[in-house]
Motif scaffolding. Sequence first.
Motif, PDB file in Angstrom:
ATOM      1  N   LEU A 124       0.921  61.248  18.547  1.00 61.67           N
ATOM      2  CA  LEU A 124      -0.127  62.508  18.199  1.00 61.67           C
ATOM      3  C   LEU A 124       0.493  63.620  19.252  1.00 61.67           C
ATOM      4  O   LEU A 124       0.384  64.834  18.865  1.00 61.67           O
ATOM      5  N   SER A 125       0.970  63.096  20.422  1.00 60.55           N
ATOM      6  CA  SER A 125       1.333  64.012  21.217  1.00 60.55           C
ATOM      7  C   SER A 125       2.564  64.857  20.677  1.00 60.55           C
ATOM      8  O   SER A 125       2.907  66.019  21.012  1.00 60.55           O
ATOM      9  N   TYR A 126       3.600  63.992  20.097  1.00 58.56           N
ATOM     10  CA  TYR A 126       4.669  64.400  19.581  1.00 58.56           C
ATOM     11  C   TYR A 126       4.467  65.232  18.356  1.00 58.56           C
ATOM     12  O   TYR A 126       4.987  66.602  18.418  1.00 58.56           O
ATOM     13  N   ALA A 127       3.587  65.043  17.657  1.00 58.37           N
ATOM     14  CA  ALA A 127       3.068  65.984  16.627  1.00 58.37           C
ATOM     15  C   ALA A 127       2.458  67.300  17.217  1.00 58.37           C
ATOM     16  O   ALA A 127       2.741  68.376  16.659  1.00 58.37           O
ATOM     17  N   LYS A 128       1.642  67.176  18.187  1.00 62.53           N
ATOM     18  CA  LYS A 128       1.052  68.386  18.797  1.00 62.53           C
ATOM     19  C   LYS A 128       2.225  69.460  19.486  1.00 62.53           C
ATOM     20  O   LYS A 128       2.130  70.331  19.070  1.00 62.53           O
ATOM     21  N   ASN A 129       3.322  68.698  19.982  1.00 65.87           N
ATOM     22  CA  ASN A 129       4.334  69.381  20.379  1.00 65.87           C
ATOM     23  C   ASN A 129       5.124  70.251  19.190  1.00 65.87           C
ATOM     24  O   ASN A 129       5.440  71.364  19.298  1.00 65.87           O
ATOM     25  N   LEU A 130       5.169  69.565  18.141  1.00 69.12           N
ATOM     26  CA  LEU A 130       5.842  70.257  16.949  1.00 69.12           C
ATOM     27  C   LEU A 130       4.856  71.371  16.359  1.00 69.12           C
ATOM     28  O   LEU A 130       5.310  72.415  16.081  1.00 69.12           O
ATOM     29  N   VAL A 131       3.650  71.133  16.447  1.00 66.71           N
ATOM     30  CA  VAL A 131       2.657  72.360  15.850  1.00 66.71           C
ATOM     31  C   VAL A 131       2.758  73.351  16.693  1.00 66.71           C
ATOM     32  O   VAL A 131       2.784  74.525  16.413  1.00 66.71           O
ATOM     33  N   ASP A 132       2.586  73.014  18.227  1.00 69.16           N
ATOM     34  CA  ASP A 132       2.384  74.052  19.197  1.00 69.16           C
ATOM     35  C   ASP A 132       3.997  74.913  19.355  1.00 69.16           C
ATOM     36  O   ASP A 132       3.691  76.257  19.834  1.00 69.16           O
TER      37      ASP A 132
ATOM     38  N   ALA B  91      -4.867  62.391   9.494  1.00 70.84           N
ATOM     39  CA  ALA B  91      -5.870  63.346   9.430  1.00 70.84           C
ATOM     40  C   ALA B  91      -5.961  64.276  10.714  1.00 70.84           C
ATOM     41  O   ALA B  91      -6.006  65.458  10.758  1.00 70.84           O
ATOM     42  N   GLU B  92      -5.466  63.423  11.839  1.00 70.17           N
ATOM     43  CA  GLU B  92      -5.670  64.120  13.062  1.00 70.17           C
ATOM     44  C   GLU B  92      -4.400  65.186  13.166  1.00 70.17           C
ATOM     45  O   GLU B  92      -4.619  66.090  13.607  1.00 70.17           O
ATOM     46  N   ILE B  93      -3.229  64.932  12.784  1.00 66.08           N
ATOM     47  CA  ILE B  93      -2.067  65.872  12.549  1.00 66.08           C
ATOM     48  C   ILE B  93      -2.473  66.915  11.768  1.00 66.08           C
ATOM     49  O   ILE B  93      -2.050  67.966  11.986  1.00 66.08           O
ATOM     50  N   ALA B  94      -3.034  66.758  10.342  1.00 66.58           N
ATOM     51  CA  ALA B  94      -3.434  67.678   9.697  1.00 66.58           C
ATOM     52  C   ALA B  94      -4.566  68.670  10.199  1.00 66.58           C
ATOM     53  O   ALA B  94      -4.346  69.974  10.227  1.00 66.58           O
TER      54      ALA B  94
ATOM     55  N   MET C 173      11.264  58.652  10.822  1.00 62.36           N
ATOM     56  CA  MET C 173      10.854  57.103  10.793  1.00 62.36           C
ATOM     57  C   MET C 173      10.916  56.438  12.140  1.00 62.36           C
ATOM     58  O   MET C 173      10.202  55.638  12.298  1.00 62.36           O
ATOM     59  N   SER C 174      11.650  56.856  13.024  1.00 62.80           N
ATOM     60  CA  SER C 174      11.655  56.359  14.333  1.00 62.80           C
ATOM     61  C   SER C 174      10.670  56.504  15.242  1.00 62.80           C
ATOM     62  O   SER C 174       9.870  55.812  16.148  1.00 62.80           O
ATOM     63  N   TYR C 175       9.662  57.759  14.760  1.00 63.50           N
ATOM     64  CA  TYR C 175       8.347  58.117  15.580  1.00 63.50           C
ATOM     65  C   TYR C 175       7.283  57.354  14.789  1.00 63.50           C
ATOM     66  O   TYR C 175       6.410  57.110  15.746  1.00 63.50           O
ATOM     67  N   MET C 176       7.573  56.491  13.887  1.00 61.63           N
ATOM     68  CA  MET C 176       6.434  55.768  13.345  1.00 61.63           C
ATOM     69  C   MET C 176       5.916  54.638  14.010  1.00 61.63           C
ATOM     70  O   MET C 176       4.935  54.230  13.821  1.00 61.63           O
ATOM     71  N   SER C 177       7.072  54.145  14.906  1.00 59.90           N
ATOM     72  CA  SER C 177       6.579  52.792  15.522  1.00 59.90           C
ATOM     73  C   SER C 177       5.945  53.352  16.957  1.00 59.90           C
ATOM     74  O   SER C 177       5.603  52.477  17.694  1.00 59.90           O
ATOM     75  N   MET C 178       5.875  54.365  17.226  1.00 64.19           N
ATOM     76  CA  MET C 178       5.275  54.950  18.623  1.00 64.19           C
ATOM     77  C   MET C 178       3.770  54.529  18.626  1.00 64.19           C
ATOM     78  O   MET C 178       3.029  54.510  17.649  1.00 64.19           O
ATOM     79  N   PRO C 179       3.267  54.335  19.778  1.00 63.76           N
ATOM     80  CA  PRO C 179       1.774  54.028  19.991  1.00 63.76           C
ATOM     81  C   PRO C 179       1.118  55.501  19.616  1.00 63.76           C
ATOM     82  O   PRO C 179       1.653  56.451  19.608  1.00 63.76           O
ATOM     83  N   GLU C 180      -0.268  55.338  19.201  1.00 59.14           N
ATOM     84  CA  GLU C 180      -0.822  56.506  18.414  1.00 59.14           C
ATOM     85  C   GLU C 180      -0.844  57.679  19.299  1.00 59.14           C
ATOM     86  O   GLU C 180      -0.556  58.867  19.164  1.00 59.14           O
ATOM     87  N   GLU C 181      -1.193  57.454  20.791  1.00 61.36           N
ATOM     88  CA  GLU C 181      -1.368  58.539  21.687  1.00 61.36           C
ATOM     89  C   GLU C 181       0.006  59.266  21.672  1.00 61.36           C
ATOM     90  O   GLU C 181       0.052  60.648  21.585  1.00 61.36           O
ATOM     91  N   GLN C 182       1.373  58.567  21.776  1.00 56.61           N
ATOM     92  CA  GLN C 182       2.493  59.265  21.881  1.00 56.61           C
ATOM     93  C   GLN C 182       2.726  60.018  20.563  1.00 56.61           C
ATOM     94  O   GLN C 182       3.201  61.148  20.739  1.00 56.61           O
TER      95      GLN C 182
END
Length: 193
Positions: A21-29, A56-59, A10-19
């Motif tokens: 998506l970067s967080y999500a990319k780190n999770l995936v990577d 969609a971008e995270i998926a 929930m705390s990540y939901m308020s991040m700007p989109e770029e941040q």
Amino acid sequence: MKLLYEDELMSYMSMPEEQLLSYAKNLVDSHNADNFQKANELSYMLRRKRRHDESAEIAKMMYEDMPTADRLNLYFVAVVDQGDVKKIRELSDLTDKYVYMNGYQKHLFATWLKAANKILDNELFDRVYDTVPEDEKFNNTYIISQFYVYKNRCSQYVEVCNHYQQLPRHLQQATFVKRYYENARARMGYLTE
């Protein structure tokens, strides 16, 4: 979907989109099962909040990292919810290729039918539905629901009612199956049960 990490995410939901998506990319990577689950849940939570582009971008990241049927399905669901006809058609083509190589995948086919309904493509719906195994047409509530959506939007209410009568009682009580059946009956002028 049962969320294991909702409070944490929930705390990540308020991040700007770029941040975000970067967080999500780190999770995936990270190639860590727990982190993949977090990325999956984050995509789902974004869809729930109608933030379809980010979802969609995270998926897409998850699918490109490892192109499995489940990950393709998550990506396709997010794109269908996003509603971009061009992207839906692209994912339909990608699904077509995946299925050609790997065969029938029930969750993926349900999403594919949903996509055809979303873009009102009767030819695509018929083509995909014709390849669904017969037992799935009477046992898979997702497939049944999409069939009913299709028939209702084509004003073929009698077909919905006839199909519904052939279902086992427990499937007749499935929420969306029953809802679309009652919708067909209402359109034919009958009161709902």
